[in-house]
Design a protein around this motif. Sequence first.
Motif, PDB file in Angstrom:
ATOM      1  N   MET A   3       0.848  -1.215   0.000  1.00 52.07           N
ATOM      2  CA  MET A   3       0.000   0.000   0.000  1.00 52.07           C
ATOM      3  C   MET A   3       0.875   1.253   0.000  1.00 52.07           C
ATOM      4  O   MET A   3       0.577   2.227  -0.701  1.00 52.07           O
ATOM      5  N   ILE A   4       1.973   1.236   0.748  1.00 50.60           N
ATOM      6  CA  ILE A   4       2.890   2.385   0.767  1.00 50.60           C
ATOM      7  C   ILE A   4       3.469   2.608  -0.631  1.00 50.60           C
ATOM      8  O   ILE A   4       3.552   3.738  -1.105  1.00 50.60           O
TER       9      ILE A   4
ATOM     10  N   ARG B   7       2.129   1.810  -3.487  1.00 53.03           N
ATOM     11  CA  ARG B   7       1.068   2.381  -4.332  1.00 53.03           C
ATOM     12  C   ARG B   7       0.836   3.855  -4.017  1.00 53.03           C
ATOM     13  O   ARG B   7       0.682   4.678  -4.918  1.00 53.03           O
ATOM     14  N   ARG B   8       0.815   4.190  -2.731  1.00 48.98           N
ATOM     15  CA  ARG B   8       0.607   5.582  -2.332  1.00 48.98           C
ATOM     16  C   ARG B   8       1.755   6.469  -2.821  1.00 48.98           C
ATOM     17  O   ARG B   8       1.526   7.610  -3.240  1.00 48.98           O
ATOM     18  N   CYS B   9       2.983   5.964  -2.772  1.00 54.11           N
ATOM     19  CA  CYS B   9       4.137   6.734  -3.263  1.00 54.11           C
ATOM     20  C   CYS B   9       4.013   6.999  -4.760  1.00 54.11           C
ATOM     21  O   CYS B   9       4.253   8.121  -5.215  1.00 54.11           O
TER      22      CYS B   9
ATOM     23  N   ASN C 156       1.300   7.126  -6.547  1.00 53.29           N
ATOM     24  CA  ASN C 156       0.229   8.107  -6.726  1.00 53.29           C
ATOM     25  C   ASN C 156       0.683   9.508  -6.342  1.00 53.29           C
ATOM     26  O   ASN C 156       0.377  10.481  -7.035  1.00 53.29           O
ATOM     27  N   ALA C 157       1.415   9.637  -5.243  1.00 51.90           N
ATOM     28  CA  ALA C 157       1.867  10.950  -4.776  1.00 51.90           C
ATOM     29  C   ALA C 157       2.805  11.606  -5.784  1.00 51.90           C
ATOM     30  O   ALA C 157       2.712  12.815  -6.037  1.00 51.90           O
TER      31      ALA C 157
ATOM     32  N   ARG D 204       0.675  12.779  -8.744  1.00 49.84           N
ATOM     33  CA  ARG D 204      -0.116  13.957  -8.373  1.00 49.84           C
ATOM     34  C   ARG D 204       0.761  15.198  -8.322  1.00 49.84           C
ATOM     35  O   ARG D 204       0.404  16.247  -8.847  1.00 49.84           O
TER      36      ARG D 204
ATOM     37  N   GLN E 161       4.183  14.355   2.408  1.00 47.05           N
ATOM     38  CA  GLN E 161       2.760  14.134   2.120  1.00 47.05           C
ATOM     39  C   GLN E 161       2.286  12.788   2.645  1.00 47.05           C
ATOM     40  O   GLN E 161       1.136  12.628   3.026  1.00 47.05           O
ATOM     41  N   LEU E 162       3.193  11.810   2.661  1.00 51.08           N
ATOM     42  CA  LEU E 162       2.836  10.466   3.107  1.00 51.08           C
ATOM     43  C   LEU E 162       3.092  10.266   4.605  1.00 51.08           C
ATOM     44  O   LEU E 162       2.912   9.162   5.120  1.00 51.08           O
TER      45      LEU E 162
END
Length: 166
Positions: free
Chosen positions: A23-24, A26-28, A30-31, A34, A153-154
Amino acid sequence: MDKIKVIINNKQKEVKIPTGLRMIVRRCCNAVLRLEDFKGSAEVSVTFVNNEQIKELNNKYRNKNVPTDVLSFPLGVDGSYDTDPASGAKMLGDVVISMEKAQEQSRKYGHTLQKEVGYLTAHSVLHLLGYDHENGGMEKVHMREKEDIIMSQLGFQGISSYCLNR
């Protein structure tokens, strides 16, 4: 940015993948997209390997016969990417992370494996988008600033601002 598909493969057994690490990653991804105001759908492949595997890749593609922490294999040039015919997503490229090296570095820098893998992911996805720090100077500083923003951001603080020689 529309939709991002992150394909994660684990091809090593040396380091247990902690719960939530995927999940981290994937979030990275995406960040980064963005922050860069990426337009359209995207696809990124992330593979976890061991030191021997990344050493072989580093030797084959960079003529450096040593293990490294992360390698980036961009599929695009100057913002132009191949498109996955099935999904229409732009294929940004491949990220290969040595989990052994990531674990070693997390201990060295005194933070979690999750933070280290997050940083390596953000760093590598910026490479997929054309950023480079190899020549040093302002390019390196600019890339480190973006990494810092993404990590903040994360919820991960202070990864690069104190460590420009990474």
